[in-house]
Design an enzyme around this catalytic site. Sequence first.
Site, mmCIF file in Angstrom:
data_model
loop_
_atom_site.group_PDB
_atom_site.id
_atom_site.type_symbol
_atom_site.label_atom_id
_atom_site.label_comp_id
_atom_site.label_asym_id
_atom_site.label_seq_id
_atom_site.Cartn_x
_atom_site.Cartn_y
_atom_site.Cartn_z
ATOM 1 N N GLU A 162 0.862 -1.195 0.000
ATOM 2 C CA GLU A 162 0.000 0.000 0.000
ATOM 3 C C GLU A 162 0.892 1.237 0.000
ATOM 4 O O GLU A 162 1.583 1.521 0.978
ATOM 5 C CB GLU A 162 -0.903 0.000 1.239
ATOM 6 C CG GLU A 162 -1.765 1.255 1.332
ATOM 7 C CD GLU A 162 -2.521 1.359 2.654
ATOM 8 O OE1 GLU A 162 -2.806 0.326 3.280
ATOM 9 O OE2 GLU A 162 -2.798 2.502 3.073
ATOM 10 N N ARG A 193 0.714 10.385 0.226
ATOM 11 C CA ARG A 193 1.078 11.464 1.149
ATOM 12 C C ARG A 193 2.330 12.185 0.704
ATOM 13 O O ARG A 193 2.807 13.087 1.404
ATOM 14 C CB ARG A 193 1.330 10.905 2.549
ATOM 15 C CG ARG A 193 0.132 10.281 3.190
ATOM 16 C CD ARG A 193 0.478 9.749 4.575
ATOM 17 N NE ARG A 193 -0.391 8.648 4.906
ATOM 18 C CZ ARG A 193 -0.179 7.774 5.882
ATOM 19 N NH1 ARG A 193 0.900 7.900 6.634
ATOM 20 N NH2 ARG A 193 -1.023 6.804 6.103
ATOM 21 N N THR A 198 -4.362 6.288 1.735
ATOM 22 C CA THR A 198 -4.626 7.701 2.023
ATOM 23 C C THR A 198 -5.377 8.359 0.855
ATOM 24 O O THR A 198 -5.106 9.504 0.489
ATOM 25 C CB THR A 198 -3.327 8.475 2.355
ATOM 26 O OG1 THR A 198 -2.422 7.627 3.064
ATOM 27 C CG2 THR A 198 -3.629 9.684 3.228
ATOM 28 N N LYS A 230 -11.009 -1.368 6.630
ATOM 29 C CA LYS A 230 -9.809 -1.085 7.419
ATOM 30 C C LYS A 230 -10.277 -0.544 8.778
ATOM 31 O O LYS A 230 -11.133 0.355 8.816
ATOM 32 C CB LYS A 230 -8.986 -0.046 6.662
ATOM 33 C CG LYS A 230 -7.919 0.676 7.452
ATOM 34 C CD LYS A 230 -7.041 1.472 6.501
ATOM 35 C CE LYS A 230 -6.275 2.564 7.206
ATOM 36 N NZ LYS A 230 -5.020 2.894 6.520
HETATM 37 C C1 3PG Z 1 -1.848 4.148 7.949
HETATM 38 O O1 3PG Z 1 -1.430 4.942 7.155
HETATM 39 O O2 3PG Z 1 -2.653 3.254 7.667
HETATM 40 C C2 3PG Z 1 -1.354 4.271 9.346
HETATM 41 O O3 3PG Z 1 -0.922 5.557 9.587
HETATM 42 C C3 3PG Z 1 -0.258 3.323 9.640
HETATM 43 O O4 3PG Z 1 -0.055 3.384 11.013
HETATM 44 P P1 3PG Z 1 1.318 2.928 11.693
HETATM 45 O O5 3PG Z 1 2.351 3.920 11.308
HETATM 46 O O6 3PG Z 1 1.017 2.960 13.177
HETATM 47 O O7 3PG Z 1 1.638 1.529 11.211
#
Ligand code: 3PG
Length: 206
Positions: free
Chosen positions: A41, A45, A68, A128
Amino acid sequence: MRDLDSIMTAAPVIPVLVIDRVEDAVPIAEALVAGGLPVLEVTLRTPAALDAIRAMKSVEGAIVGAGTVLTPELFDAAVEAGSEFIVSPGITETLGRAAAAAHVPLLPGVSSAGDIMRALELGFTRLKFFPAMTSGGIPALKSLSSVFGNVRFCPTGGITLDNAPDWLALPSVACVGGTWLVQNGASDAAAITARAAQAAALRAPA
Ligand code: 3PG
């Protein structure tokens, strides 16, 4: 087109990637696939994200998606870049309706019963759970799963190698997501592969 079940069960962990430099994309993807994690994924960003998705698609065995994704416009851009799946941190009617009409599956984020009801109304049953740890963690997801028996989740947000097995032991959890696999770009490819192999060895429930 792959469906979300096949994507969510391809490996117990989906690496969530923040790619700053396009040139890191292929080495990171190769390192993760080599360790046994094919589903990747790429979060939208960074300015490099869409080009990173395009580049990673050349890596044999990689199943590349975008994360995102906040709007229908970003959804379309991610699909145009070749994403095989799309992840959003939350669910809106606008995004849900756009995704329902598309040929690439959306894994929308939820963190409450109301979110899940909205997602179900829009036709989504693979979700999710985000942000997993700060939304009540495993006790919260257990409670939600007892109400929404047909929903399968990918918890993300605060998941680590240490706590992932506890999440994966829940029958409603198909896989987990996390950023812990890649920390410093592609500079430590061997370490990425080692972390991926540890994560790939975690067993999701049958
Ligand atoms: C995401 O983008 O799905 C989360 O910010 C991932 O979270 P993590 O950095 O705690 O794994």
